[in-house]
Scaffold this active site. Structure first.
Site, PDB file in Angstrom:
ATOM      1  N   ARG A   1       0.882  -1.172   0.000  1.00  0.00           N
ATOM      2  CA  ARG A   1       0.000   0.000   0.000  1.00  0.00           C
ATOM      3  C   ARG A   1       0.915   1.216   0.000  1.00  0.00           C
ATOM      4  O   ARG A   1       1.602   1.495   0.987  1.00  0.00           O
ATOM      5  CB  ARG A   1      -0.902  -0.020   1.239  1.00  0.00           C
ATOM      6  CG  ARG A   1      -1.940   1.109   1.277  1.00  0.00           C
ATOM      7  CD  ARG A   1      -2.811   0.972   2.499  1.00  0.00           C
ATOM      8  NE  ARG A   1      -3.698   2.108   2.682  1.00  0.00           N
ATOM      9  CZ  ARG A   1      -4.942   2.193   2.218  1.00  0.00           C
ATOM     10  NH1 ARG A   1      -5.444   1.179   1.555  1.00  0.00           N
ATOM     11  NH2 ARG A   1      -5.680   3.260   2.437  1.00  0.00           N
TER      12      ARG A   1
ATOM     13  N   HIS B   1      -7.071   1.115  -6.910  1.00  0.00           N
ATOM     14  CA  HIS B   1      -7.400   0.417  -5.657  1.00  0.00           C
ATOM     15  C   HIS B   1      -8.218  -0.841  -6.002  1.00  0.00           C
ATOM     16  O   HIS B   1      -9.400  -0.943  -5.663  1.00  0.00           O
ATOM     17  CB  HIS B   1      -8.194   1.345  -4.743  1.00  0.00           C
ATOM     18  CG  HIS B   1      -8.264   0.898  -3.322  1.00  0.00           C
ATOM     19  ND1 HIS B   1      -7.669  -0.261  -2.858  1.00  0.00           N
ATOM     20  CD2 HIS B   1      -8.892   1.451  -2.231  1.00  0.00           C
ATOM     21  CE1 HIS B   1      -7.911  -0.392  -1.572  1.00  0.00           C
ATOM     22  NE2 HIS B   1      -8.647   0.625  -1.174  1.00  0.00           N
TER      23      HIS B   1
ATOM     24  N   GLN C   1     -10.355  -3.029  -3.359  1.00  0.00           N
ATOM     25  CA  GLN C   1     -11.639  -2.481  -2.941  1.00  0.00           C
ATOM     26  C   GLN C   1     -12.717  -2.798  -3.969  1.00  0.00           C
ATOM     27  O   GLN C   1     -13.873  -3.047  -3.616  1.00  0.00           O
ATOM     28  CB  GLN C   1     -11.530  -0.973  -2.761  1.00  0.00           C
ATOM     29  CG  GLN C   1     -12.814  -0.320  -2.252  1.00  0.00           C
ATOM     30  CD  GLN C   1     -13.200  -0.807  -0.866  1.00  0.00           C
ATOM     31  OE1 GLN C   1     -12.405  -0.729   0.063  1.00  0.00           O
ATOM     32  NE2 GLN C   1     -14.423  -1.306  -0.720  1.00  0.00           N
TER      33      GLN C   1
ATOM     34  N   ASP D   1     -16.320   8.758  -2.458  1.00  0.00           N
ATOM     35  CA  ASP D   1     -15.113   8.568  -1.650  1.00  0.00           C
ATOM     36  C   ASP D   1     -14.787   9.906  -1.002  1.00  0.00           C
ATOM     37  O   ASP D   1     -15.353  10.952  -1.351  1.00  0.00           O
ATOM     38  CB  ASP D   1     -13.959   8.094  -2.543  1.00  0.00           C
ATOM     39  CG  ASP D   1     -12.769   7.557  -1.750  1.00  0.00           C
ATOM     40  OD1 ASP D   1     -12.862   7.466  -0.504  1.00  0.00           O
ATOM     41  OD2 ASP D   1     -11.740   7.238  -2.377  1.00  0.00           O
TER      42      ASP D   1
ATOM     43  N   CYS E   1     -15.847   3.407   0.188  1.00  0.00           N
ATOM     44  CA  CYS E   1     -14.774   2.500   0.617  1.00  0.00           C
ATOM     45  C   CYS E   1     -14.285   2.784   2.032  1.00  0.00           C
ATOM     46  O   CYS E   1     -13.546   1.972   2.595  1.00  0.00           O
ATOM     47  CB  CYS E   1     -13.618   2.552  -0.372  1.00  0.00           C
ATOM     48  SG  CYS E   1     -12.766   4.143  -0.473  1.00  0.00           S
TER      49      CYS E   1
ATOM     50  N   ARG F   1     -14.018  -6.867   2.124  1.00  0.00           N
ATOM     51  CA  ARG F   1     -12.582  -6.791   1.857  1.00  0.00           C
ATOM     52  C   ARG F   1     -11.906  -8.062   2.353  1.00  0.00           C
ATOM     53  O   ARG F   1     -11.015  -8.609   1.691  1.00  0.00           O
ATOM     54  CB  ARG F   1     -11.976  -5.559   2.554  1.00  0.00           C
ATOM     55  CG  ARG F   1     -12.239  -4.227   1.909  1.00  0.00           C
ATOM     56  CD  ARG F   1     -11.458  -4.027   0.620  1.00  0.00           C
ATOM     57  NE  ARG F   1     -10.016  -4.087   0.825  1.00  0.00           N
ATOM     58  CZ  ARG F   1      -9.268  -3.058   1.220  1.00  0.00           C
ATOM     59  NH1 ARG F   1      -9.821  -1.870   1.454  1.00  0.00           N
ATOM     60  NH2 ARG F   1      -7.958  -3.192   1.346  1.00  0.00           N
TER      61      ARG F   1
END
Length: 311
Positions: free
Chosen positions: A114, A141, A144, A229, A269, A297
């Protein structure tokens, strides 16, 4: 003196840096497997399928959900997760990324990264002997999206032929939704303030699936899923005030959701900033799938890990 030969790989290592690293059929298989694994866990039938396997988790960007889901997932699969924070690694600083990849991939079975620049994870993967998973970069991402797709499938069935609205910043999540539109055969409508649109290259590459809209209302009209988001991601804290002004008319709330289909879902998310990109009431409303989305997830990533380690 005993000569020890390193094991030779007989196949090309598979990585997961974007959704495009897997085929449509493989994506469907991973989602189906995630749902199966989730049910097995609920029913007490989960098996330690990856016993003694070790995941190296490299975090240059911190995250509650990413660390918890990968670490818990490896434990549930019978393996172990090794957490490496920026204080514990030299990724791209004292040691070249290529050397870090060469070393770490000789000690673990799979790596999750990450980080900020997408080029970092691409360079790491190029020199890694084991699968590398993108747990978030500035550009994409994909993990996700696995969770989001799983959540929609669980609640509404296939995404094929559906319509999805993205409202807010054209960020890494938006870019991954563009990839998902092509992979899952849905229409994606995007509403961003001027100057905050997603990658033009991605939009042009998927112009048959993606439409830029002038207003959030236009994007949301009749859609089956509405997604947003945070307005300022990690690393953009100094832009917070400017972004809040630019995104003031882009909050997803009950009024905006009234333009969507009557059974439309809402996803985010997380972390969510109530009263900013999403109203507090909507986050806890019946058509909000964010908590199931967050849990998934765990299950989607377990299915992904199994897939990558059994190729």
């Amino acid at each position: 003196m005993v000569a020890i030969k390193a094991p030779q790989t007989t196949h090309k290592v598979r990585h997961f840096l974007t959704l495009n690293d897997i085929s449509k059929d493989e994506l469907k298989s991973i989602i189906d497997r995630a749902i199966e694994m989730k049910q097995a866990l609920y029913e007490g039938r989960a098996q330690p399928l990856l016993e003694r396997k070790v995941m190296g988790m490299i975090f240059e960007k911190s995250s509650t959900r990413t660390r918890a889901s990968f670490e818990a997932g490896m434990a549930q699969l019978g393996g172990h997760a090794l957490f490496l924070s920026p204080r514990d690694t030299q990724l791209g600083r004292g040691e070249p990324i290529e050397d870090s990849a060469r070393v770490l991939s000789r000690m673990v079975d799979i790596v999750m990264i990450r980080t900020f620049g997408h080029d970092k994870i691409e360079r790491f993967a190029e020199f890694s002997r084991v699968p590398v998973i993108n747990a978030l970069t500035d550009d994409f991402h994909p993990c996700q999206l696995l969770a989001d797709i799983q959540t929609f499938v669980e609640l509404r069935g296939s995404m094929a032929g559906k319509s999805v609205a993205w409202v807010g910043d054209g960020n890494n999540m938006c870019n991954s939704y563009i990839n998902a539109a092509a992979m899952c055969d849905f229409e994606l409508r995007i509403a961003c303030p001027e100057g905050f649109n997603p990658s033009s290259d991605l939009i042009n590459a998927h112009s048959d699936r993606v439409k830029l809209c002038a207003t959030p209302q236009e994007a949301v009209q009749g859609t089956d899923l509405v997604v947003t988001d945070t307005w300022a991601s990690m690393g953009q804290e100094d832009e917070k005030n400017e972004r809040e002004r630019a995104f003031a008319d882009y909050q997803v709330n009950a009024e905006l959701m009234s333009y969507a289909a009557s059974d439309a879902l809402f996803m985010h998310c997380l972390p969510a900033y109530r009263g900013k990109e999403v109203s507090a009431e909507l986050l806890d409303a019946p058509d909000s799938a964010v908590w199931q989305e967050a849990e998934n997830r765990l299950h989607a990533q377990k299915a992904l890990i199994e897939f990558l380690l059994t190729q």
